[in-house]
Scaffold this motif. Structure first.
Motif, short mmCIF file in Angstrom:
data_model
loop_
_atom_site.label_atom_id
_atom_site.label_comp_id
_atom_site.label_asym_id
_atom_site.label_seq_id
_atom_site.Cartn_x
_atom_site.Cartn_y
_atom_site.Cartn_z
N GLN A 270 0.90 -1.12 0.08
CA GLN A 270 0.13 -0.10 -0.09
C GLN A 270 0.71 1.32 -0.07
O GLN A 270 1.79 1.30 0.84
N VAL A 271 0.93 2.11 -0.89
CA VAL A 271 1.54 3.37 -1.11
C VAL A 271 0.73 4.44 -0.50
O VAL A 271 -0.22 4.63 -0.67
N GLN A 272 1.42 5.29 0.39
CA GLN A 272 0.66 6.43 0.74
C GLN A 272 1.70 7.69 0.94
O GLN A 272 2.92 7.30 0.93
N LEU A 273 1.18 8.71 0.34
CA LEU A 273 1.88 10.01 0.20
C LEU A 273 1.06 10.91 1.12
O LEU A 273 0.03 11.23 0.84
N VAL A 274 1.55 11.45 2.28
CA VAL A 274 0.95 12.57 3.08
C VAL A 274 1.61 13.87 3.12
O VAL A 274 2.82 14.08 3.24
N GLU A 275 1.13 15.04 2.62
CA GLU A 275 1.45 16.30 2.68
C GLU A 275 1.16 17.13 3.78
O GLU A 275 0.37 16.72 4.47
N SER A 276 2.17 18.06 4.17
CA SER A 276 1.90 18.91 5.08
C SER A 276 2.59 20.12 4.96
O SER A 276 3.57 20.25 3.94
N GLY A 277 2.32 21.21 5.81
CA GLY A 277 2.96 22.36 5.51
C GLY A 277 2.27 23.55 5.02
O GLY A 277 2.90 24.67 4.60
N GLY A 278 1.14 23.26 4.54
CA GLY A 278 0.47 24.22 3.92
C GLY A 278 0.11 25.30 4.59
O GLY A 278 -0.01 25.02 5.92
N GLY A 279 -0.65 26.35 4.25
CA GLY A 279 -1.20 27.46 5.36
C GLY A 279 -1.49 28.73 4.52
O GLY A 279 -1.50 28.77 3.37
N LEU A 280 -1.58 29.64 5.20
CA LEU A 280 -1.60 31.16 4.76
C LEU A 280 -0.63 31.85 4.84
O LEU A 280 -0.10 31.92 5.89
N GLY B 163 5.17 37.42 -0.96
CA GLY B 163 6.31 37.69 -0.73
C GLY B 163 7.08 36.96 0.34
O GLY B 163 8.10 36.63 0.46
N GLY B 164 6.02 36.13 0.91
CA GLY B 164 6.46 35.04 1.99
C GLY B 164 7.02 33.82 1.61
O GLY B 164 6.89 33.64 0.34
N SER B 165 7.30 33.08 2.21
CA SER B 165 7.67 31.66 2.27
C SER B 165 6.96 30.54 2.88
O SER B 165 6.37 30.94 4.01
N LEU B 166 6.81 29.39 2.27
CA LEU B 166 6.30 28.20 2.91
C LEU B 166 7.26 26.86 2.59
O LEU B 166 7.73 26.96 1.06
N LYS B 167 7.25 25.79 3.23
CA LYS B 167 8.04 24.67 2.82
C LYS B 167 7.09 23.66 3.06
O LYS B 167 6.50 23.14 4.11
N LEU B 168 6.71 22.99 1.86
CA LEU B 168 5.78 21.82 2.05
C LEU B 168 6.66 20.59 2.10
O LEU B 168 7.83 20.42 1.58
N SER B 169 6.01 19.45 2.94
CA SER B 169 6.87 18.18 3.10
C SER B 169 5.78 17.14 2.62
O SER B 169 4.62 17.27 2.53
N CYS B 170 6.22 16.17 2.21
CA CYS B 170 5.50 14.75 1.73
C CYS B 170 6.22 13.61 2.27
O CYS B 170 7.42 13.22 1.94
N ALA B 171 5.52 12.90 3.03
CA ALA B 171 6.07 11.45 3.37
C ALA B 171 5.48 10.51 2.77
O ALA B 171 4.35 10.31 2.60
N ALA B 172 6.31 9.68 2.39
CA ALA B 172 6.01 8.70 1.57
C ALA B 172 6.09 7.19 2.21
O ALA B 172 7.13 7.03 2.78
N SER B 173 5.04 6.38 2.15
CA SER B 173 5.44 4.99 2.58
C SER B 173 5.29 4.18 1.52
O SER B 173 4.11 3.68 1.05
N GLN C 233 -3.60 22.66 1.32
CA GLN C 233 -4.05 24.13 0.71
C GLN C 233 -2.86 25.01 1.04
O GLN C 233 -2.31 25.23 2.26
N VAL C 234 -2.69 26.03 0.07
CA VAL C 234 -1.60 27.09 0.20
C VAL C 234 -2.65 28.08 -0.18
O VAL C 234 -2.99 28.27 -1.41
N THR C 235 -2.53 29.38 0.67
CA THR C 235 -3.17 30.58 0.36
C THR C 235 -2.27 31.50 0.62
O THR C 235 -1.63 31.89 1.61
N VAL C 236 -2.15 32.33 -0.64
CA VAL C 236 -1.12 33.38 -0.52
C VAL C 236 -1.99 34.74 -0.63
O VAL C 236 -2.84 35.16 -1.55
N SER C 237 -2.02 35.49 0.35
CA SER C 237 -2.91 36.97 0.36
C SER C 237 -1.95 38.11 -0.14
O SER C 237 -0.76 38.38 0.10
#
Length: 123
Positions: free
Chosen positions: A1-11, A15-25, A118-122
């Motif tokens: 069973q393959v799973q990919l789980v993202e995290s790190g999104g937000g508002l 001009g700002g920064s975000l770092k998304l992560s993806c954990a893979a099993s 979800q990534v939201t850039v205001s």
């Protein structure tokens, strides 16, 4: 069973920064091409960045110079560092993986998908 789980999104402000992560099993993660896609409301899912087995990276023109994809095979992790974010970067971001040797830009080529973050850039 393959799973990919993202995290790190937000508002974040433009001009700002975000770092998304993806954990893979997934067995033999190091043998999988991985990529990031995004989908904005009312639009098709589009390629953002990909990284091949040798570590070469590929980017959509719209994010080149601002986003960086990387992977840590020892941890089964893929990352997307996003800098100088713009309002047009607002979307749900998906991690994806596929077997083979080529980083494809079409979503149908990828076998495994995460649930999205979800990534939201205001502005």
């Amino acid at each position: 069973q393959v799973q990919l789980v993202e995290s790190g999104g937000g508002l974040v402000q433009a001009g700002g920064s975000l770092k998304l992560s993806c954990a893979a099993s997934v067995r033999a993660f190091s043998a999988h091409i991985t990529g990031w896609f995004r989908q904005a409301p009312g639009k098709e899912r589009e390629f953002v960045a990909g990284i091949n087995l040798g570590g070469s990276t590929f980017y959509a023109d719209s994010v080149k110079g601002r986003f960086t994809i990387s992977r840590d095979n020892a941890k089964n992790m893929v990352y997307l560092q996003m800098n100088s974010l713009k309002s047009e970067d607002t979307a749900v971001y998906y991690c994806a993986a596929k077997s083979g040797l080529v980083v494809n830009t079409t979503p149908v080529r990828y076998d495994h998908w995460g649930q999205g973050t979800q990534v939201t850039v205001s502005s």
